[in-house]
Design a protein around this motif. Structure first.
Motif, short mmCIF file in Angstrom:
data_model
loop_
_atom_site.label_atom_id
_atom_site.label_comp_id
_atom_site.label_asym_id
_atom_site.label_seq_id
_atom_site.Cartn_x
_atom_site.Cartn_y
_atom_site.Cartn_z
N GLU A 172 0.83 -1.20 0.00
CA GLU A 172 0.00 0.00 0.00
C GLU A 172 0.87 1.26 0.00
OE1 GLU A 172 -3.50 2.18 2.69
OE2 GLU A 172 -2.81 0.14 3.17
N VAL A 173 0.50 2.21 -0.84
CA VAL A 173 1.21 3.50 -0.90
C VAL A 173 0.17 4.62 -0.80
CG1 VAL A 173 2.74 5.01 -2.21
CG2 VAL A 173 3.00 2.52 -2.38
N PRO A 174 0.09 5.30 0.34
CA PRO A 174 -0.85 6.42 0.47
C PRO A 174 -0.52 7.54 -0.51
CG PRO A 174 -0.01 5.72 2.62
CD PRO A 174 0.83 5.03 1.59
N GLU A 175 -1.58 8.20 -1.02
CA GLU A 175 -1.40 9.28 -1.99
C GLU A 175 -2.31 10.44 -1.63
OE1 GLU A 175 -1.73 9.99 -6.85
OE2 GLU A 175 -1.99 8.00 -5.98
N GLN A 176 -1.75 11.64 -1.64
CA GLN A 176 -2.53 12.85 -1.41
C GLN A 176 -2.55 13.67 -2.70
OE1 GLN A 176 -0.48 14.75 1.81
NE2 GLN A 176 -1.48 13.51 3.40
N VAL A 177 -3.74 14.03 -3.16
CA VAL A 177 -3.88 14.82 -4.38
C VAL A 177 -4.01 16.29 -3.98
CG1 VAL A 177 -5.25 15.23 -6.45
CG2 VAL A 177 -4.98 12.90 -5.56
N LYS A 178 -3.13 17.10 -4.53
CA LYS A 178 -3.12 18.52 -4.15
C LYS A 178 -3.19 19.43 -5.38
CE LYS A 178 -0.60 18.03 0.20
NZ LYS A 178 0.53 18.53 1.04
N VAL A 179 -3.63 20.67 -5.13
CA VAL A 179 -3.64 21.70 -6.16
C VAL A 179 -2.22 22.24 -6.29
CG1 VAL A 179 -4.54 23.94 -6.87
CG2 VAL A 179 -6.03 22.30 -5.68
N ALA A 180 -1.62 22.05 -7.47
CA ALA A 180 -0.24 22.47 -7.68
C ALA A 180 -0.15 23.87 -8.29
CB ALA A 180 0.48 21.48 -8.59
N GLN A 181 -1.10 24.20 -9.14
CA GLN A 181 -1.07 25.50 -9.82
C GLN A 181 -2.47 25.85 -10.28
OE1 GLN A 181 1.74 25.69 -13.04
NE2 GLN A 181 1.05 27.68 -13.76
N ILE A 182 -2.80 27.15 -10.22
CA ILE A 182 -4.12 27.61 -10.66
C ILE A 182 -3.93 28.53 -11.86
CG2 ILE A 182 -6.20 28.89 -10.00
CD1 ILE A 182 -5.59 28.14 -7.10
N ILE A 183 -4.62 28.21 -12.94
CA ILE A 183 -4.52 29.01 -14.16
C ILE A 183 -5.21 30.36 -13.95
CG2 ILE A 183 -5.17 29.08 -16.60
CD1 ILE A 183 -5.13 26.01 -16.57
N VAL A 184 -4.59 31.40 -14.51
CA VAL A 184 -5.16 32.76 -14.39
C VAL A 184 -6.57 32.78 -14.97
CG1 VAL A 184 -4.90 35.17 -15.06
CG2 VAL A 184 -2.87 33.80 -14.50
N ASP A 185 -7.50 33.38 -14.23
CA ASP A 185 -8.91 33.50 -14.63
C ASP A 185 -9.60 32.15 -14.77
OD1 ASP A 185 -8.71 36.29 -14.74
OD2 ASP A 185 -8.02 36.25 -16.83
N ALA A 186 -9.09 31.12 -14.10
CA ALA A 186 -9.73 29.80 -14.13
C ALA A 186 -11.06 29.85 -13.38
CB ALA A 186 -8.81 28.77 -13.49
N PRO A 187 -12.00 28.94 -13.71
CA PRO A 187 -13.28 28.93 -12.98
C PRO A 187 -13.11 28.81 -11.47
CG PRO A 187 -13.39 27.53 -14.92
CD PRO A 187 -11.96 27.96 -14.81
N ALA A 188 -12.08 28.06 -11.04
CA ALA A 188 -11.88 27.83 -9.61
C ALA A 188 -10.88 28.80 -8.98
CB ALA A 188 -11.40 26.40 -9.38
N ALA A 189 -10.49 29.84 -9.72
CA ALA A 189 -9.43 30.74 -9.25
C ALA A 189 -9.76 31.42 -7.93
CB ALA A 189 -9.12 31.79 -10.31
#
Length: 389
Positions: A172-189
């Motif tokens: 088993e290898v635990p994995e954490q998914v993270k936000v690495a970069q946000i695009i300018v003017d992205a919907p989730a910005a």
């Protein structure tokens, strides 16, 4: 990513020169009385023009990139005198045969500009592919940026390969998914932040970045989707806006996808150390072969059964194999090395068809599990119906 002839005239050498000397002598002569004919003068001028032309063409750079066959390296052996894959603090087993990762020799871009003369020669080389520079390198990219990007992509590829290989061995290898970069003017910005850990999306628990993309396709562009995150150590729930993006599908058509406009990355917690040394090779294309090598070292029995394999393809932590560039050159190098079976990403099938070298089986691969099963079956001598492009 080079003899002279013994000319003898009738009657011997003396007759040859005597016959030459009896020709018309009204024209100019060179030093020592050597006859200079019109043909010789024209030849001399042409030689001078050729040398000058080559020199000029070597001074002029063109916006082209050349793909040439590069060396291949056995992931079960050494790269530049060092073990390619090393697993520490875990039980490992002997391996055999070869699981080669492949490379291309790349000329062009800010690091190795292509001259007009190089381009001309490449046009006559059947093993070289020529593409426009802007299709490979973004405008204004520096040589240092190219090096840094290739190094980063290789490191990410090695991390994902280690995780896939270790997990396939039953660890088993635990994995954490993270936000690495946000695009300018992205919907989730205005909603997400860099380093946000994504726990779930739309009620689905997230284990790798590919899941986020897949889950989002169940929503229409413009919908708000529930994200459960960990931010600064605290679990929070947010409604994240979505947008749309047109991407090219595998069949060449355009499809609209639901997106949030961020780049995702994973943090892994391996239970032991896996070190992959690819020497000076950069880029992500060796991921598949690295993962097979890690798995082979962690499991009993020789995966290859002594056969010689080579292959290419990116890999992510879910085990999905992605396309790469230069696959024709990689197949050529592999065939020259004596490879029996070549593992090719399904996404490269258009470039594979019609270019398969004689005497080498080319196998279409979509996932790590499929690649492992194919190699294992061949290694065990089973009659395998190989997937092909």
């Amino acid at each position: 990513m080079s003899a002279g002839h013994d000319h003898t005239g009738q009657g011997g050498a003396d007759g040859y020169y005597r016959g030459y000397a009896t020709a018309d002598t009204s024209g100019p002569t060179g030093a020592g009385g050597t006859r200079v004919t019109v043909g010789m003068a024209i030849g001399l001028v042409l030689c001078v023009l050729l040398v000058a032309g080559v020199a000029i063409m070597n001074m002029v750079d063109v916006a082209k990139v050349l793909y040439r066959p590069g060396p291949i390296y056995n992931t079960l052996g050494e790269t530049n005198g060092h073990p390619t894959v090393v697993v520490e603090d875990a039980e490992t087993y002997p391996t055999g045969g070869e699981l080669n990762f492949t490379t291309v020799t790349l000329y062009g871009g800010p690091r190795y500009p292509v001259s007009a003369w190089d381009w001309l020669l490449a046009e006559f080389d059947p093993n070289t592919d020529i593409v426009d520079e802007d299709l490979v390198y973004p405008p204004d990219m520096t040589a240092q940026q190219v090096q840094e990007q290739n190094t980063e992509l290789m490191m990410e590829s090695q991390d994902a390969a280690a995780v896939v290989g270790v997990r396939a061995a039953g660890v088993e290898v635990p994995e954490q998914v993270k936000v690495a970069q946000i695009i300018v003017d992205a919907p989730a910005a205005d909603t997400l932040e860099v380093n946000d850990e994504i726990r779930s999306v739309g009620g689905t628990e997230i284990h790798n970045p590919a899941q986020v993309r897949d889950v989002l396709q169940g929503f229409e562009p413009g919908d708000e989707v529930e994200f459960v995150l960990v931010r600064d150590g605290e679990e929070i729930t947010l409604q994240v806006p979505t947008g749309e993006d047109d991407v090219e599908a595998e069949d060449g058509s355009t499809e609209t996808r639901t997106v949030i406009g961020v780049y995702l990355a994973s943090d892994f917690d391996l239970p032991f150390d896996v070190t992959i040394d690819a020497g000076s090779v950069g880029g992500p294309s060796a991921g598949l072969m690295f993962s097979l090598a890690v798995y082979d070292k962690l499991t009993e029995g020789e995966l290859t059964g002594g056969h010689v394999f080579a292959g290419t393809g990116t890999i992510d932590s879910s085990g999905t194999v992605g396309p790469i560039s230069g696959i024709r050159q990689k197949m050529i190098s592999s065939a020259n090395h004596g490879v029996e079976y070549f593992l090719a990403p399904a996404g490269n099938c258009d470039d594979v068809r019609g270019n398969e070298p004689d005497g080498m089986e080319v196998v279409k691969i979509e996932t790590f599990d499929q690649a492992r099963d194919v190699v294992e079956a061949i290694g065990q001598g089973e009659d395998v119906d190989l997937p092909r492009c």
